[in-house]
Write an enzyme that holds these catalytic residues in place. Structure first.
Site, PDB file in Angstrom:
ATOM      1  N   ASP A 174       0.812  -1.219   0.000  1.00 51.59           N
ATOM      2  CA  ASP A 174       0.000   0.000   0.000  1.00 51.59           C
ATOM      3  C   ASP A 174       0.843   1.265   0.000  1.00 51.59           C
ATOM      4  OD1 ASP A 174      -2.581   1.386   0.187  1.00 51.59           O
ATOM      5  OD2 ASP A 174      -1.585   2.206   1.938  1.00 51.59           O
ATOM      6  N   HIS A 216      -3.317  -1.660  -3.397  1.00 51.85           N
ATOM      7  CA  HIS A 216      -3.464  -0.255  -3.771  1.00 51.85           C
ATOM      8  C   HIS A 216      -3.284  -0.256  -5.288  1.00 51.85           C
ATOM      9  CE1 HIS A 216      -1.858   4.092  -3.384  1.00 51.85           C
ATOM     10  NE2 HIS A 216      -1.590   3.754  -4.647  1.00 51.85           N
ATOM     11  N   HIS A 261      -9.305   1.358  -1.074  1.00 49.30           N
ATOM     12  CA  HIS A 261      -9.655   2.723  -1.483  1.00 49.30           C
ATOM     13  C   HIS A 261     -10.084   2.863  -2.945  1.00 49.30           C
ATOM     14  CE1 HIS A 261      -5.431   2.940  -2.713  1.00 49.30           C
ATOM     15  NE2 HIS A 261      -4.962   3.298  -1.534  1.00 49.30           N
ATOM     16  N   ASN A 318      -4.138  10.113  -2.060  1.00 49.28           N
ATOM     17  CA  ASN A 318      -3.931   9.156  -3.135  1.00 49.28           C
ATOM     18  C   ASN A 318      -4.699   7.867  -2.842  1.00 49.28           C
ATOM     19  OD1 ASN A 318      -2.877   8.263  -5.488  1.00 49.28           O
ATOM     20  ND2 ASN A 318      -0.907   7.623  -4.625  1.00 49.28           N
ATOM     21  N   ASP A 336      -8.043   4.479   5.424  1.00 45.51           N
ATOM     22  CA  ASP A 336      -6.726   4.920   4.941  1.00 45.51           C
ATOM     23  C   ASP A 336      -6.199   6.040   5.840  1.00 45.51           C
ATOM     24  OD1 ASP A 336      -4.407   5.252   3.535  1.00 45.51           O
ATOM     25  OD2 ASP A 336      -5.341   5.843   1.651  1.00 45.51           O
ATOM     26  N   PRO A 382       0.663  13.090   0.278  1.00 47.12           N
ATOM     27  CA  PRO A 382      -0.744  12.681   0.156  1.00 47.12           C
ATOM     28  C   PRO A 382      -1.215  11.933   1.394  1.00 47.12           C
ATOM     29  CG  PRO A 382       0.656  11.248  -1.167  1.00 47.12           C
ATOM     30  CD  PRO A 382       1.564  12.255  -0.526  1.00 47.12           C
ATOM     31  N   GLY A 383      -2.442  12.218   1.815  1.00 44.73           N
ATOM     32  CA  GLY A 383      -3.014  11.431   2.914  1.00 44.73           C
ATOM     33  C   GLY A 383      -3.857  12.256   3.855  1.00 44.73           C
TER      34      GLY A 383
HETATM   35  O1  DOR Z   1      -2.916   9.280   0.414  1.00 39.87           O
HETATM   36  C1  DOR Z   1      -2.325   8.267   0.756  1.00 39.87           C
HETATM   37  N1  DOR Z   1      -1.490   8.253   1.805  1.00 39.87           N
HETATM   38  N2  DOR Z   1      -2.503   7.145   0.049  1.00 39.87           N
HETATM   39  C2  DOR Z   1      -1.769   6.048   0.272  1.00 39.87           C
HETATM   40  O2  DOR Z   1      -1.983   5.075  -0.398  1.00 39.87           O
HETATM   41  C3  DOR Z   1      -0.704   6.044   1.294  1.00 39.87           C
HETATM   42  C4  DOR Z   1      -0.962   7.038   2.319  1.00 39.87           C
HETATM   43  C5  DOR Z   1       0.214   7.336   3.222  1.00 39.87           C
HETATM   44  O3  DOR Z   1       0.909   6.400   3.632  1.00 39.87           O
HETATM   45  O4  DOR Z   1       0.440   8.503   3.557  1.00 39.87           O
END
Ligand code: DOR
Length: 436
Positions: free
Chosen positions: A158, A185, A237, A282, A309, A327-328
């Site tokens: 992932d 993923h 996701h 993401n 997530d 991202p996240g």
């Molecule tokens: O947005 C995301 N953040 N998507 C992912 O698949 C990983 C995650 C992260 O580990 O920060």
């Protein structure tokens, strides 16, 4: 799991509105918990230790198969203690921890070390996902049999898609022979060259977009390979209408399940017009057509459940322009309230399906919990459906604060989370006491 010394083994939760789609229970009942299990569900139950749940709803404990607790390596962002406290605050009694840590969870010694720390530090049942490939590099398979012996629950890369279909196929065959599920993923990195969804909002904001095909092509490949190899595959996701439809097509042709996230169900790519790094995730937030397609697939059961997530990031990684931000999104603490407010109160999803999608179905997937049947583990979530609250840095227990719901007023709040009969999150206050 932290056990409080001297904690009585029995608890009677009285007058809760018990909603358990797994057993069909839907009404005011008392529930007796004894020795970590559900001992009795009925009316007029009494016990030495009682919790007055009048006006509250009681559900099978929520399970989140997608959590980044950043341990080892980024304990400034989250730890097992803070991640599990955040999970408990969101009503989650179980999670699966993702392996994209530092070091990556790709060796048995790292898995066994994590399992030991979880036993000491986690408030909830945490399972470890090991990596599918060494270093998440998509080249060399990990030693899955040894990882399983060390305590890994599943494997996943992932955070990254898999470099080639051939490599993924070998990974599925090995995971199958090692008896481990694979969480995927789905992202084709040759197509995913942008930072947001490639659509009107990206064009207006002047941001580089990644097409939906980056997810859809990888999802199609994964599904074809799952059907051929017979591996137990969970696609995480899902964020596009087409990927959801592809999952539906393969449901009877492969051993496949899938989830989507609270943010892909409630937010759209309009938010990229803010240019704020907070909204980078993401897979990216999508246009409303995709959001609606994913919602329909969750309603119908094509998408089996919700996973958050939960991806904590330090403020210096998020308070940046979108192109530069990590991202996240945080997920645990707002998942139920965001979905209840938007989908259930918006009359787009029944409360029963939401509880099934957050508790029963992921509980079945991990093989523990997900039901209030007598004899099941006493993993429960107690919710006040009438409480309104505003998501703020001060309300969040996570070490990070990158929630896309910051500032939102939500309805429905978890007031108690019980794991193995013990209250691991407790906002019940004066309701808790001994029988007079
Ligand atoms: O947005 C995301 N953040 N998507 C992912 O698949 C990983 C995650 C992260 O580990 O920060």
């Amino acid at each position: 799991m932290n056990r409080r010394p001297g904690e009585p083994a029995e608890l009677v939760i009285r007058h809760a509105h018990v909603l358990d789609p797994a057993t069909g229970l839907d009404g005011v009942r008392d529930v007796r918990l004894s020795s970590g299990r559900i001992a009795e569900v009925g009316e007029g139950l009494r016990g030495a230790r009682e919790l007055d749940a009048d006006g509250l709803h009681l559900f099978p404990g929520f399970v989140d198969v997608h959590a980044h607790w950043r341990t080892p390596g980024r304990e400034d962002e989250e730890t097992i203690e803070s991640g599990s406290a955040a999970a408990a605050a969101g009503g989650f009694t179980g999670v699966v921890m993702m392996p994209n840590t530092d070091p990556i969870v790709d060796r048995p010694v790292i898995v066994s070390g994590l399992v030991r720390r979880i036993e000491q530090e986690s408030r909830v049942r945490a399972r470890v996902s090991a990596a599918l490939h060494v270093g998440l590099a998509g080249e060399r398979l990990t030693e899955m049999r040894l990882l399983r012996e060390a305590g890994a629950f599943c494997v996943s890369d992932d955070g990254l898609g898999t470099a080639s279909a051939g490599v993924l196929r070998n990974g599925m065959l090995y995971a199958r022979s090692a008896g481990l599920p694979v969480i995927l993923h789905c992202e084709d990195h040759s197509l995913a060259t942008g930072v947001v969804h490639d659509g009107v909002a990206a064009s207006l904001a002047g941001l580089p977009g990644s097409p939906a095909s980056a997810e859809d092509a990888a999802t199609a490949t994964a599904l074809v390979l799952a059907a051929e190899t017979g591996a137990k595959v969970h696609i995480t996701h899902v964020s596009t209408a087409l990927s959801a439809a592809l999952v539906g097509f393969f449901k009877r042709r492969a051993d496949v399940t899938a989830d989507t996230t609270p943010h892909h169900l409630t937010l759209t790519d309009d938010l990229v017009s803010t240019l704020e790094g907070l909204y980078r995730v993401n897979p990216p937030l999508r246009p409303d057509e995709d959001r609606a397609g994913v919602e329909g697939a969750l309603q119908s059961g094509v998408l089996d459940f919700v996973a958050t997530d939960h991806a904590p990031h330090a403020s210096e990684e998020k308070e940046l322009p979108l192109e530069e931000a990590a991202p996240g999104f945080l997920g645990h603490e707002t998942a139920f309230a965001a979905l209840y407010t938007e989908l259930v109160l918006g009359a787009r999803l029944s409360l029963s399906r939401l509880v099934e999608a957050m508790g029963c179905a992921p509980g079945r997937w991990v093989g523990e919990g997900g039901s209030l049947a007598v004899g099941s583990p006493a993993d429960l979530t107690l919710v006040d459906l009438s409480e309104e609250w505003t998501v703020g840095r001060g309300t969040l227990i996570s070490r990070s604060s990158n929630s896309p719901f910051l500032g939102r007023r939500l309805t429905g709040r978890v007031v108690g989370t019980i794991v193995g009969g013990e209250l691991v999150h407790d906002r019940t206050g004066a309701r808790f006491g001994a029988r007079a």
